[in-house]
Design an enzyme around this catalytic site. Structure first.
Site, PDB file in Angstrom:
ATOM      1  N   GLY A 276       0.847  -1.176   0.000  1.00  0.00           N
ATOM      2  CA  GLY A 276       0.000   0.000   0.000  1.00  0.00           C
ATOM      3  C   GLY A 276       0.890   1.235   0.000  1.00  0.00           C
ATOM      4  O   GLY A 276       1.241   1.774  -1.044  1.00  0.00           O
TER       5      GLY A 276
ATOM      6  N   ASP B 278       1.259  13.484  -8.047  1.00  0.00           N
ATOM      7  CA  ASP B 278       1.615  14.894  -7.944  1.00  0.00           C
ATOM      8  C   ASP B 278       0.464  15.789  -8.396  1.00  0.00           C
ATOM      9  O   ASP B 278       0.251  16.875  -7.857  1.00  0.00           O
ATOM     10  CB  ASP B 278       2.846  15.185  -8.809  1.00  0.00           C
TER      11      ASP B 278
ATOM     12  N   ARG C 223      -2.928  14.469  -5.769  1.00  0.00           N
ATOM     13  CA  ARG C 223      -2.849  14.473  -4.305  1.00  0.00           C
ATOM     14  C   ARG C 223      -3.394  15.766  -3.719  1.00  0.00           C
ATOM     15  O   ARG C 223      -4.063  15.762  -2.681  1.00  0.00           O
ATOM     16  CB  ARG C 223      -1.406  14.224  -3.871  1.00  0.00           C
TER      17      ARG C 223
ATOM     18  N   GLU D 122      -4.176   7.517  -1.212  1.00  0.00           N
ATOM     19  CA  GLU D 122      -3.216   8.335  -1.972  1.00  0.00           C
ATOM     20  C   GLU D 122      -2.085   8.841  -1.088  1.00  0.00           C
ATOM     21  O   GLU D 122      -1.602   9.967  -1.243  1.00  0.00           O
ATOM     22  CB  GLU D 122      -3.915   9.486  -2.702  1.00  0.00           C
TER      23      GLU D 122
END
Length: 392
Positions: A139, A246, A249, A370
């Protein structure tokens, strides 16, 4: 009335302000459809994707050359959309976000043929997208991924399992990450555009969570993926995953901020109208302190989110540090703000089905997916150390 003063901040352009106004008006007009629940979360999510697609909002999730609204993915637009949808409906925000995240790698790194094959249908809500990265033992530690992609004539055979996959049980297209070749750790990962009608693909478990969303565990058994569905090159998977995150998020922080703003507005209304000891609850100094903490947290999160999104839209190649700060502060801060709102509501705050109770369940997962909050702290610390060592 909801605070919209942030729209005048210099991070945003007029088209962003117009987007916020149009989407806010649309959400109010479609409130019943945004909250229509049948008891089948997969059916509800499918309906929301179609609703958002028909209205044109999903066009924000793909570039203009393939059916989108902006030349490239505009992070500020994505953040404003998620913040606005999150204010009104957590599941609507989820449905919107996954169309972008699920095809983000294709938008950023896919061939023109793959973009054209999938993105227009995603933008219209005709295909549902997913992002298949996590595994039971991989994860936060993506480099521990075990799912394999073995090279064969004309393509690859995928074998393995993915879990905690958003839209896993309903997705038509997945951005799938798997290990190719023998390179260790992150260097051996590759990304694929994977169609879920591929033989050997199986949904092995639907995962129930405290805020119902369509999550699933997926199994891949000798699933053939053609060569032209490889995104980028072999070994580019980790770089592609990080570049995609990037972009998206910061939008997780924006969704959390939408939840926080709704909780704060609910708390302000409750504190202003509830009588306690013969006067409004809002007259108590402890209540005012809680409301002040909410307002401070919201503005701080908004600044961090817009800073990260603005930097990315202005062409900064990597915003890993800025996006990590935005997500960390906004998600952890929203948890605190929603908890304070529940406290102000008292017993009504934990009554099933009330808005603050729903938000209390909705926010928790955003501090995990995330990149968990702990991972964001590592990212921020490493960036600070690297800058220090470089003498910056």
């Amino acid at each position: 009335m909801a605070d919209t003063s942030f729209l005048d901040w210099p991070f945003l352009d007029q088209h962003h302000r117009d987007l916020h106004a149009r989407l806010s008006t649309w959400c109010v007009a479609h409130d019943g459809q945004l909250h229509h629940e049948t008891g089948d979360v997969e059916a509800d999510c499918r309906a929301l994707v179609k609703l958002l697609g028909k209205a044109g909002w999903l066009r924000l999730a793909v570039p203009a050359a393939h059916g989108g609204l902006t030349e490239k993915l505009d992070v500020r637009s994505l953040c404003l959309a998620r913040q606005t949808l999150g204010y009104h409906s957590g599941l609507a925000d989820f449905a919107f976000a996954m169309q972008g995240l699920g095809t983000g790698a294709i938008s950023l790194f896919g061939s023109d043929a793959i973009k054209e094959r999938y993105l227009r249908k995603v933008a219209r809500g005709e295909l549902i997208a997913g992002f298949a990265l996590s595994e039971l033992e991989a994860g936060s530690d993506v480099a521990a991924m075990a799912t394999s992609a073995t090279k064969v004539d004309g393509g690859y055979l995928i074998n393995g399992e993915k879990t905690w996959i958003s839209n896993g049980g309903i997705a038509d297209i997945l951005t799938l990450f798997a290990r190719t070749g023998g390179a260790p750790g992150a260097k051996g990962l590759s990304a694929f555009a994977f169609s879920t009608d591929t033989p050997g693909f199986e949904v092995v478990e639907r995962i129930d969570v405290i805020a119902p969303h369509p999550l699933a565990t997926l199994r891949f058994t000798d699933c053939f993926v053609p060569d032209n569905h490889l995104i980028g090159g072999e070994g580019d998977g980790f770089r592609i995953a990080m570049a995609t995150l990037d972009v998206f998020r910061s939008t997780v922080g924006a969704a959390a901020l939408g939840f926080a703003r709704r909780a704060a507005d609910e708390a302000l209304e409750r504190a202003s109208t509830r009588q306690l000891f013969g006067k409004p609850l809002a007259d108590l100094q402890l209540t005012q302190a809680a409301l002040a903490d909410m307002a401070l947290g919201i503005d701080a999160s908004q600044l961090l989110i817009l800073r990260a999104a603005w930097a990315k839209d202005r062409g900064q190649e990597r915003v890993t540090r800025e996006a990590a700060m935005a997500k960390l502060h906004a998600t952890d801060g929203a948890q605190q703000i929603i908890d304070q709102a529940v406290q102000i509501f008292g017993g009504m705050g934990v009554k099933s089905g009330t808005m603050v109770e729903r938000l209390y369940r909705e926010i928790r997962a955003l501090r995990i997916y995330e990149g968990a909050s702990e991972v964001q702290k590592v990212v921020i610390a490493r960036a600070a150390l690297a800058a220090h060592q470089a003498g910056k």
